[in-house]
Each structure stands twice: as C-alpha cells, then as structure tokens.
Design a protein around this motif. Structure first.
Motif, PDB file in Angstrom:
ATOM      1  N   ARG A  83      35.578  39.659  43.614  1.00 23.87           N
ATOM      2  CA  ARG A  83      36.099  41.009  43.538  1.00 23.87           C
ATOM      3  C   ARG A  83      35.462  41.848  44.634  1.00 23.87           C
ATOM      4  N   LEU A  84      36.277  42.634  45.308  1.00 21.72           N
ATOM      5  CA  LEU A  84      35.785  43.463  46.399  1.00 21.72           C
ATOM      6  C   LEU A  84      35.252  44.764  45.805  1.00 21.72           C
ATOM      7  N   HIS A  85      33.996  44.740  45.419  1.00 23.26           N
ATOM      8  CA  HIS A  85      33.393  45.910  44.777  1.00 23.26           C
ATOM      9  C   HIS A  85      33.403  47.118  45.701  1.00 23.26           C
ATOM     10  N   ALA A  86      33.316  46.888  47.009  1.00 22.53           N
ATOM     11  CA  ALA A  86      33.324  48.006  47.957  1.00 22.53           C
ATOM     12  C   ALA A  86      34.591  48.830  47.815  1.00 22.53           C
ATOM     13  N   LEU A  87      35.725  48.170  47.625  1.00 22.09           N
ATOM     14  CA  LEU A  87      36.985  48.890  47.513  1.00 22.09           C
ATOM     15  C   LEU A  87      37.100  49.604  46.171  1.00 22.09           C
ATOM     16  N   ASP A  88      36.533  49.032  45.121  1.00 24.93           N
ATOM     17  CA  ASP A  88      36.440  49.747  43.840  1.00 24.93           C
ATOM     18  C   ASP A  88      35.580  51.000  43.993  1.00 24.93           C
ATOM     19  N   ASN A  89      34.453  50.870  44.703  1.00 28.79           N
ATOM     20  CA  ASN A  89      33.580  52.021  44.941  1.00 28.79           C
ATOM     21  C   ASN A  89      34.310  53.108  45.711  1.00 28.79           C
ATOM     22  N   TYR A 103      28.395  49.156  54.046  1.00 28.47           N
ATOM     23  CA  TYR A 103      27.196  49.788  53.497  1.00 28.47           C
ATOM     24  C   TYR A 103      27.151  49.820  51.961  1.00 28.47           C
ATOM     25  N   LEU A 104      28.299  49.697  51.301  1.00 23.95           N
ATOM     26  CA  LEU A 104      28.316  49.708  49.830  1.00 23.95           C
ATOM     27  C   LEU A 104      29.149  48.537  49.304  1.00 23.95           C
ATOM     28  N   PRO A 105      28.790  47.312  49.669  1.00 30.28           N
ATOM     29  CA  PRO A 105      29.595  46.157  49.255  1.00 30.28           C
ATOM     30  C   PRO A 105      29.308  45.681  47.840  1.00 30.28           C
ATOM     31  N   ARG A 106      28.262  46.229  47.217  1.00 25.55           N
ATOM     32  CA  ARG A 106      27.842  45.720  45.913  1.00 25.55           C
ATOM     33  C   ARG A 106      28.211  46.670  44.792  1.00 25.55           C
ATOM     34  N   GLN A 107      28.333  46.094  43.633  1.00 24.81           N
ATOM     35  CA  GLN A 107      28.557  46.881  42.436  1.00 24.81           C
ATOM     36  C   GLN A 107      27.216  47.308  41.854  1.00 24.81           C
ATOM     37  N   ASN A 108      27.138  48.540  41.381  1.00 27.45           N
ATOM     38  CA  ASN A 108      25.982  48.955  40.588  1.00 27.45           C
ATOM     39  C   ASN A 108      26.487  49.718  39.375  1.00 27.45           C
ATOM     40  N   ALA A 109      25.607  49.988  38.444  1.00 31.33           N
ATOM     41  CA  ALA A 109      26.026  50.541  37.161  1.00 31.33           C
ATOM     42  C   ALA A 109      26.734  51.884  37.313  1.00 31.33           C
ATOM     43  N   VAL A 110      26.217  52.756  38.180  1.00 31.21           N
ATOM     44  CA  VAL A 110      26.798  54.090  38.330  1.00 31.21           C
ATOM     45  C   VAL A 110      28.193  54.004  38.947  1.00 31.21           C
ATOM     46  N   LEU A 111      28.308  53.267  40.063  1.00 30.49           N
ATOM     47  CA  LEU A 111      29.592  53.163  40.742  1.00 30.49           C
ATOM     48  C   LEU A 111      30.612  52.413  39.886  1.00 30.49           C
ATOM     49  N   ALA A 112      30.146  51.407  39.140  1.00 28.83           N
ATOM     50  CA  ALA A 112      31.067  50.683  38.259  1.00 28.83           C
ATOM     51  C   ALA A 112      31.610  51.606  37.178  1.00 28.83           C
ATOM     52  N   TYR A 113      30.753  52.441  36.609  1.00 27.39           N
ATOM     53  CA  TYR A 113      31.190  53.376  35.569  1.00 27.39           C
ATOM     54  C   TYR A 113      32.198  54.382  36.136  1.00 27.39           C
ATOM     55  N   LEU A 114      31.887  54.920  37.314  1.00 31.42           N
ATOM     56  CA  LEU A 114      32.803  55.872  37.937  1.00 31.42           C
ATOM     57  C   LEU A 114      34.133  55.210  38.271  1.00 31.42           C
ATOM     58  N   SER A 115      34.075  53.951  38.693  1.00 32.05           N
ATOM     59  CA  SER A 115      35.296  53.230  39.011  1.00 32.05           C
ATOM     60  C   SER A 115      36.156  53.039  37.767  1.00 32.05           C
ATOM     61  N   HIS A 116      35.529  52.655  36.648  1.00 34.36           N
ATOM     62  CA  HIS A 116      36.282  52.439  35.420  1.00 34.36           C
ATOM     63  C   HIS A 116      36.843  53.744  34.860  1.00 34.36           C
TER      64      HIS A 116
END
Length: 404
Positions: free
Chosen positions: A9-15, A310-323
C-alpha cells in the motif's frame, strides 16, 4: 511457487489525501473572510488579503491532486479487480455515500447558509428566502454543493469503465501511443506546458481565467475538462508508475520552485488585469489560466513526489487522519458555516477568527468521526472493511520512491 512480491500500500498517497482533505476546511473558512468577490454569498465583517491568498494558493493544487490520485487508484482497481470490480467498488464508495448523505447535508447546509446570508445582510441571524441569490430562470434550486467531487468522480469512473470495455475496438498501436504521450508529458520537464494549454483555452472563457465549480448536476464542459484531464493523467501514471513516480520524487523540489514562479506570475497577471493598464494586456484570461494551471500541474507532481520521498511511511496520526478524511470531507461545511455564524460578532480580527474556526471545525469533525463513525456501519461504508490485524502495523516504505 509464486515468488512475486505482494503489492504494498502506498502510504505516502494516503498521507497526501488526508492533508488535501483537511485543507478543504482551511479553504472554506478562508472564503468567509475574502476581500475580493466571493464565490459564496456570505461574508464575515472582518476580511483579510491573507484569506484571498490562501484561497488562490490551496485551490491551485488541492483538487488537481485529488483527481490525479483518483485516476491512479481507479486504474489500480481495474488492474486488481477488473472493470466491473472497479465500478462496483466506486458505486459503493462514491455513489452510495452521495445518495445517502447528500439529502441531509443539503438541508443542513442550506439552512446554515441562509442564516449566514441573513447575518451578512441584516446583522442578525435569520431565515429569509428573499435574500437567497436568484438562480437562472428555469434552473434547479438543488446542487451538489461541495459533494461535486464525489459526483464527478463517480461519473469519471463510469467513463473509465466504458473505456476499458470499448478498448478492444481501438487499435493497440493508438492505445499505446496515447499512453506513451502521457508518459512523455509526465516525464519531460516541459510536459506541464502542454498539459496546461487545453485548460488555459477553456479557462479563457471564464472570469479572470478561473474555472469555478458550479455544483450543477449537469456541469459545463469546462468543468469536466478541468477535472477529467487530471483524472486521465493519474490513470496513465499508474501504467508506468515505478518510473514516473520515482521521477516525481527525484524532482519534487524543482517542480515546487517552478510552480511557485508560475504562481507569482499568476498573482502579477491578476494585479495587472485589475490595474489601470489592464487594457494593454491582450487576452488576460488566457494567460492567467495558463499560468495558474501550470502551477496546478507542477505542484500536483511536486506534492505527490514530495510525499513519496519524505513521508512514505504510515504512522498512527497520519493513518487516523487518512481514515477520518472521508467523513471530515462530508461534514466540514456544516462546521465552517456554523462556526462562522457563531464568530460573526466576535471582537476579533480576521486571522484570529479563521484560526478558531479551523480548529473548532477540525475538532468537532474528528470527534464526530470517533464517536459516530469509526466503529460503525458508516465507517465501513466510507472506508471499506479493513482486514483484521493488517501487517501494516509495521511501517513499510513504498517501493521505488527513494530519490537519487
């Protein structure tokens, strides 16, 4: 045994999508405080040129990025599920939420909008339909509001489905030539010039060169052209994603600075158009539209590349905002208008009001997501059924996007 790597999954694009959704709050709060003509019929007594700049700045890349990502993910769905699977997914994730949420959101937004208009005109909140801006004779009082993005995206997905079904009637040589053409435009440093030209032509027929979303259920051709070209671009980027996305990542800084130069040119052209020497500027709408859309293309590619780099990874904050982003997108206008009404007579400056409105709308939207949406059938409708114990708990870099 199949040793092919499992698609990541391209977490960067979710971010990136999460940030673009949140910027919608900033943009719609800024509209309350414009010093120039507003696209909406209400206005706070405190205005600021910062609001003007924010609107022009965010609008230049926010929806273009959305449509590029939308085209990319529709192509991804076709690759993984086929054309029918893609259309089923888009119907469940776009058409169904639109059908469910548009009626209550239309009523709620209309009531708040009329109260804000009454407050703007008479200084006190109230409802008076006579103050509502007149529509065209024979026109419908209904529109898609800010949900126009869902509406257009669904129909673009339908067109994509039809295109896949009909592609067997198109010679392979022609299909490959079109795909190669978009790849060249995405790859070459001058590609944005060619991509901006058709949008400049359509923009030339609009005031100041800007194609503004009408929210109509039958949008004019210029709106389809504006959103559709970015969508098609994203579709073809997916076809050659490893090379093109890596190129965006490697060039993100240069793309961003070049986009900034065109944004400054846009501001200069707007100033010249409104100044005493405006008559000496031939076809100003075309040149403003060209500079502004060049900015859109450059910053869209820069943002996609920058997040991948620069932001290719998922983290808890960005994942929550994405959802939460889908729900926040649906309900945020209720907040930006409602808190605008509450802050109307507050003894504060425009920037302070904007900051309070952005914070309050964000907090209430996120709280409602947590309490009413996240673990409910609404959350499953908007975000899909997430796999249990997804292995993405461990952050993983998206492939090929390390810039060299």
């Amino acid at each position: 045994m199949n040793n092919a790597p499992t698609p990541q999954r391209l977490h960067a694009l979710d971010n990136l999508r999460a940030l673009m959704m949140w910027l919608g709050i900033v943009l719609h709060v800024a509209i309350n405080h414009l010093t120039v003509d507003s696209p909406l019929p209400w206005r706070d007594p405190k205005t600021s040129p910062v609001a003007d700049l924010l609107l022009l700045f965010i609008h230049s890349f926010r929806m273009p990025v959305f449509f590029v990502l939308a085209g990319f993910f529709v192509a991804l769905l076709v690759e993984r599920r086929g054309a029918h699977g893609m259309l089923k997914n888009r119907s469940l994730r776009l058409a169904l939420p639109f059908a469910i949420f548009w009626p209550p959101l239309f009523v709620g937004t209309a009531v708040l909008a009329m109260a804000y208009i009454h407050l703007t005109v008479r200084g006190v909140p109230g409802i008076d339909t006579a103050l509502t801006p007149a529509r065209q004779p024979g026109g419908s009082p209904f529109n898609t509001m800010h949900l126009w993005f869902l509406y257009q995206l669904f129909w673009l997905s339908v067109l994509a489905w039809a295109g896949v079904r009909l592609q067997r009637f198109v010679p392979a040589r022609l299909r490959n030539a079109v795909a190669r053409g978009f790849a060249v435009l995405a790859e070459r440093r001058w590609g944005f010039v060619v991509l901006a030209l058709p949008l400049a032509v359509t923009g030339a027929f609009h005031p100041s060169g800007f194609v503004m979303e009408s929210g109509a259920f039958l949008p004019p051709f210029s709106e389809w052209m504006q959103s559709g070209l970015f969508f098609v671009f994203g579709w073809y980027v997916h076809r050659d994603q490893e090379r093109l996305l890596a190129r965006f990542a490697a060039r993100c800084k240069g793309l961003a600075f070049t986009g900034l130069a065109f944004f400054v040119v846009t501001l200069a052209l707007l100033d010249a158009m409104r100044g005493p020497g405006a008559h000496r500027l031939p076809h100003p709408e075309f040149w403003i539209a060209f500079a502004y859309n060049a900015t859109s293309w450059l910053w869209s590619m820069a943002l996609i590349g920058g997040f991948l780099r620069y932001l290719p990874r998922q983290n808890a904050v960005l994942a929550y905002l994405s959802h939460s982003a889908y729900w926040v997108y649906l309900v945020h206008m209720l907040g930006t208008i409602g808190f605008g009404i509450l802050l109307f007579h507050a003894p504060l400056g425009a920037l302070a009001k904007m900051g309070l409105n952005i914070a309050a709308t964000s907090l209430v939207a996120l709280a409602s997501y947590q309490l009413l949406v996240r673990h409910t059938v609404i959350g499953r409708l908007l975000n899909g059924q997430r796999a249990a114990n997804r292995s993405s708990k461990k952050s993983t870099k998206a492939r090929v996007f390390a810039a060299r």
